[in-house]
Design a protein around this motif. Structure first.
Motif, short mmCIF file in Angstrom:
data_model
loop_
_atom_site.label_atom_id
_atom_site.label_comp_id
_atom_site.label_asym_id
_atom_site.label_seq_id
_atom_site.Cartn_x
_atom_site.Cartn_y
_atom_site.Cartn_z
N PHE A 360 -66.47 63.19 -42.13
CA PHE A 360 -67.14 61.97 -41.21
C PHE A 360 -67.28 62.52 -39.97
O PHE A 360 -66.04 62.90 -39.28
CB PHE A 360 -66.10 60.83 -41.40
CG PHE A 360 -66.46 59.76 -40.30
CD1 PHE A 360 -67.77 59.36 -40.29
CD2 PHE A 360 -65.51 59.31 -39.74
CE1 PHE A 360 -68.17 58.18 -39.46
CE2 PHE A 360 -65.61 58.40 -38.87
CZ PHE A 360 -67.07 57.83 -38.53
N ARG A 361 -68.33 62.37 -39.54
CA ARG A 361 -68.32 63.08 -37.94
C ARG A 361 -68.89 62.03 -37.03
O ARG A 361 -70.03 61.26 -37.39
CB ARG A 361 -69.37 64.18 -37.91
CG ARG A 361 -69.48 65.16 -38.92
CD ARG A 361 -70.17 66.58 -38.90
NE ARG A 361 -70.05 67.14 -37.57
CZ ARG A 361 -71.02 67.41 -36.91
NH1 ARG A 361 -72.53 67.16 -37.38
NH2 ARG A 361 -71.26 68.15 -35.57
N GLN A 362 -67.96 61.83 -35.90
CA GLN A 362 -68.25 60.73 -35.10
C GLN A 362 -68.32 61.02 -33.77
O GLN A 362 -67.54 61.95 -33.37
CB GLN A 362 -67.23 59.68 -35.31
CG GLN A 362 -67.39 58.24 -34.34
CD GLN A 362 -66.43 57.24 -34.79
OE1 GLN A 362 -65.34 57.47 -34.28
NE2 GLN A 362 -66.75 56.13 -35.62
N ILE A 363 -69.25 60.40 -32.75
CA ILE A 363 -69.16 60.78 -31.45
C ILE A 363 -68.04 60.50 -30.66
O ILE A 363 -67.70 59.28 -30.58
CB ILE A 363 -70.40 60.29 -30.92
CG1 ILE A 363 -71.75 61.05 -31.54
CG2 ILE A 363 -70.60 60.82 -29.44
CD1 ILE A 363 -73.20 60.46 -30.90
N ARG A 364 -67.23 61.47 -29.96
CA ARG A 364 -66.24 60.99 -29.05
C ARG A 364 -66.20 61.91 -27.66
O ARG A 364 -67.64 62.64 -27.62
CB ARG A 364 -64.99 61.77 -29.65
CG ARG A 364 -64.34 61.21 -31.05
CD ARG A 364 -64.21 59.63 -31.05
NE ARG A 364 -63.92 59.26 -32.48
CZ ARG A 364 -62.81 59.15 -33.16
NH1 ARG A 364 -61.53 59.48 -32.61
NH2 ARG A 364 -62.82 58.53 -34.43
N ASN A 365 -65.74 61.23 -26.91
CA ASN A 365 -65.93 62.14 -25.58
C ASN A 365 -64.77 62.90 -25.29
O ASN A 365 -63.67 62.65 -25.44
CB ASN A 365 -65.92 61.02 -24.41
CG ASN A 365 -67.04 60.20 -24.59
OD1 ASN A 365 -66.98 58.97 -25.04
ND2 ASN A 365 -68.29 60.62 -24.06
N GLY A 366 -65.08 64.07 -24.78
CA GLY A 366 -64.03 65.22 -24.64
C GLY A 366 -63.67 65.48 -23.05
O GLY A 366 -63.96 64.50 -22.19
N PHE A 367 -63.61 66.77 -22.78
CA PHE A 367 -63.42 67.13 -21.41
C PHE A 367 -64.48 66.65 -20.61
O PHE A 367 -65.62 67.08 -20.55
CB PHE A 367 -63.11 68.75 -21.25
CG PHE A 367 -62.80 69.20 -19.81
CD1 PHE A 367 -61.75 68.91 -19.45
CD2 PHE A 367 -63.89 69.87 -19.31
CE1 PHE A 367 -61.54 69.36 -18.12
CE2 PHE A 367 -63.47 70.36 -18.24
CZ PHE A 367 -62.39 70.30 -17.39
N ASN A 368 -64.22 66.06 -19.21
CA ASN A 368 -65.14 65.61 -18.44
C ASN A 368 -65.91 64.69 -18.74
O ASN A 368 -67.26 64.29 -18.35
CB ASN A 368 -65.84 66.97 -17.64
CG ASN A 368 -66.75 66.58 -16.35
OD1 ASN A 368 -66.05 65.51 -15.91
ND2 ASN A 368 -67.77 67.26 -16.02
N GLY A 369 -65.59 63.94 -20.05
CA GLY A 369 -66.46 62.95 -20.61
C GLY A 369 -67.71 63.43 -21.42
O GLY A 369 -68.56 62.52 -21.84
N ARG A 370 -67.69 64.98 -21.68
CA ARG A 370 -68.73 65.27 -22.60
C ARG A 370 -68.70 64.66 -23.65
O ARG A 370 -67.73 64.93 -24.55
CB ARG A 370 -68.83 66.85 -22.40
CG ARG A 370 -69.10 67.06 -20.88
CD ARG A 370 -69.37 68.85 -20.82
NE ARG A 370 -69.14 69.29 -19.46
CZ ARG A 370 -68.42 70.26 -19.05
NH1 ARG A 370 -67.59 70.80 -19.73
NH2 ARG A 370 -68.55 70.65 -17.77
N PRO A 371 -69.93 64.33 -24.20
CA PRO A 371 -69.88 63.86 -25.93
C PRO A 371 -69.87 65.16 -27.02
O PRO A 371 -70.20 66.17 -26.64
CB PRO A 371 -71.08 63.08 -26.16
CG PRO A 371 -72.01 63.60 -25.15
CD PRO A 371 -70.93 64.11 -23.92
N PHE A 372 -68.97 64.78 -27.74
CA PHE A 372 -69.02 65.65 -28.89
C PHE A 372 -68.70 64.95 -30.33
O PHE A 372 -68.45 63.98 -30.36
CB PHE A 372 -67.95 66.86 -28.90
CG PHE A 372 -66.59 66.50 -29.17
CD1 PHE A 372 -65.89 66.74 -30.20
CD2 PHE A 372 -65.78 65.78 -28.20
CE1 PHE A 372 -64.63 66.17 -30.46
CE2 PHE A 372 -64.53 65.29 -28.22
CZ PHE A 372 -63.80 65.47 -29.44
N ARG A 373 -69.00 65.99 -31.66
CA ARG A 373 -68.55 65.12 -32.81
C ARG A 373 -67.52 65.67 -33.36
O ARG A 373 -67.22 66.76 -33.59
CB ARG A 373 -70.10 65.41 -33.71
CG ARG A 373 -71.25 64.57 -33.27
CD ARG A 373 -72.37 64.70 -34.48
NE ARG A 373 -73.34 63.87 -34.05
CZ ARG A 373 -73.48 62.62 -34.29
NH1 ARG A 373 -72.75 61.95 -35.16
NH2 ARG A 373 -74.74 61.77 -34.26
#
Length: 513
Positions: A360-373
């Motif tokens: 299950f892949r879901q969009i999250r926010n990482g370093f500096n708010g950049r989105p990743f799955r």
């Protein structure tokens, strides 16, 4: 986020730790004061550089350590072979080298010898190097005499080490000074993508952009504004209207620094801009100017060939980020190899139990708010990933029987090791929330966006302190954010190891993400 503020037209002096120079050409000023060093014409086509400008200090220090230790060992061995027909005690030579380089490098660092603006001045560097080397030699000799241990050292080997070491350090300083001057003149430093927010009049009056490019800072985009728009107490209307675009560009283009060129007589505009840009997790710099002593309370750091006062430091320095990244890669790789059989069995069980993907892949926010799955084992009968996502609750009917077991044992989190390998996540850090939840909490929880200052983690300080799972109220989320921010402000390798050990020893509560 890095902000540099250049001086106004009335006072165009850059104050750099007591050494002022005209900003029309910082590089030319440096070269002009170094008659012993060659002047190289700037190349029209910028070569591809590999070395970031900010690493000069660290490299100079590391090479000093290597030169001193290597000289101590090699001269000791060579002297004993030439005059005593034996190798001698290598451990003794190594100990002498370690002690000498510790004292020598500490004194040189305290005198500012590793700062780029000083490294290019070879006559000054040579004088300081020789004087410091002589001082360290007599200091260690006096210590050895006081403790009556001179008989265990070969006087000839020590004198050879002293003479060769002095020459080696001086030659290294000459090579380094020439290298920096040539690299600046030809723009050979590695490119760092930056964003430029500039007052139009400052762009035409100063050569700041050219100097930044020589040091490897590549302006990806420039936001210009008029001087008249900066005079209001609320800040620059043009800039404030472009804040969303500025933030979007920094995240989409992976901007490393944002430079601000603006007259220093409007403190309100600077403070207003700082408030708007505080959600970004890159250091904020301020170039000193005589008209704005109010802002000079920050730590002094180098940016290009100038000095700046740091308004906001990044939570982790480049070296700390590199070490943390190395640790992530090693542990995550070992974990994936070790847990591969278990993950294969879990994947097969998910396919047998129900239709649908294994992961299950879901969009999250990482370093500096950049989105990743973010990747997890599928534990639910739905695959929600949109603007509205309902949090998982206790006895949630959407969770499959196998999924309930996976969530209880946290095995569903194991695929996030792939995110760690990819660089989207770290082993330890604030747990990433769904993007839909981020949008909600950014409006209701103060300082929520500060979580983006480090990479999200598989586990975190909040999780090992029991704050994990469903957040039914804003108070619960505020407590979690408070612990996340404490981790960011107090980060250390020891703290990361402590969190990892507590994660393994006490286990984590069922996930609600």
């Amino acid at each position: 986020m890095s902000i540099i503020i250049s001086p106004n037209a009335q006072d165009q002096r850059l104050f750099t730790a007591g050494w002022a120079m005209r900003p029309r050409s910082v590089l030319s000023s440096i070269v002009r004061h170094m008659t012993a060093l060659p002047q190289v014409q700037t190349s029209r086509r910028r070569p591809q550089g590999m070395l970031p400008f900010y690493l000069i200090e660290s490299i100079a220090l590391c090479v000093d350590v290597i030169v001193i230790i290597a000289t101590s060992v090699l001269t000791g061995i060579a002297y004993h072979l030439a005059f005593l027909a034996q190798v001698g005690s290598v451990e003794t030579f190594l100990a002498i080298g370690l002690l000498t380089c510790t004292i020598f490098c500490a004194i040189m660092a305290a005198r500012g010898a590793y700062q780029p603006k000083n490294l290019v001045n070879f006559p000054q560097q040579a004088s300081l190097t020789i004087i410091t080397w002589i001082f360290v030699f007599f200091l260690l000799s006096a210590a050895a005499f006081s403790f009556k241990i001179t008989e265990i050292f070969s006087r000839g080997a020590i004198l050879t080490f002293f003479a060769v070491g002095c020459v080696a350090l001086s030659m290294w300083r000459l090579v380094l000074a020439r290298g920096i001057v040539h690299a600046l003149a030809e723009g050979r430093f590695a490119e760092q993508r930056v964003l430029l927010l500039a007052e139009k009049r400052q762009l035409t009056a100063l050569n700041v952009i050219d100097e930044l490019k020589r040091c490897g800072y590549l302006p990806v985009r420039t936001f210009e504004f008029l001087r008249d728009s900066v005079s209001s107490k609320s800040g620059s209307p043009q800039l404030l209207e472009s804040i969303d675009d500025i933030i979007a560009v920094t995240r989409q283009e992976q901007i490393e620094c944002v430079f601000l060129l603006i007259s220093w007589d409007d403190r309100n505009a600077i403070q207003q801009l700082m408030e708007q840009l505080r959600v970004l997790s890159i250091p904020v710099y301020l170039l000193p100017d005589s008209n704005v002593a109010y802002f000079l309370g920050g730590r002094i750091v180098n940016v290009g060939t100038t000095w700046t006062a740091e308004l906001k430091r990044a939570p982790l320095t480049p070296i700390e980020r590199a070490c943390k990244r190395l640790l992530d890669l090693v542990i995550a790789s070992v974990g994936l190899i070790t847990l591969a059989p278990l993950m294969l069995l879990v994947g097969a069980a998910i396919k047998i139990e129900s239709d649908g993907p294994v992961f299950f892949r879901q969009i999250r926010n990482g370093f500096n708010g950049r989105p990743f799955r973010m990747c997890k084992f599928r534990t639910m009968s739905v695959l929600e990933d949109g603007p509205v996502i309902r949090q998982v609750t206790k006895d949630d009917p959407r969770v499959t029987p196998l999924g309930r077991l996976l969530r209880r044992t946290n095995i569903d989190e194991l695929p996030q090791l792939f995110n760690v390998i990819a660089g989207d996540m770290s082993l330890v850090g604030p747990r990433p929330h769904a993007s839909a939840h981020n949008s909600e909490y950014e409006r209701t929880v103060a300082n929520y966006a500060y979580r983006y200052h480090v990479k999200p983690g598989l586990t975190g300080w909040a999780q090992v302190n029991g704050l994990r799972g469903e957040t039914k109220t804003v108070d619960l989320m505020e407590k979690r954010i408070e612990l996340d921010l404490w981790y960011i402000n107090n980060w250390s390798f020891l703290l990361d190891f402590k969190i990892l050990l507590r994660t393994l020893s006490i286990g984590l509560q069922p996930s609600a993400y």
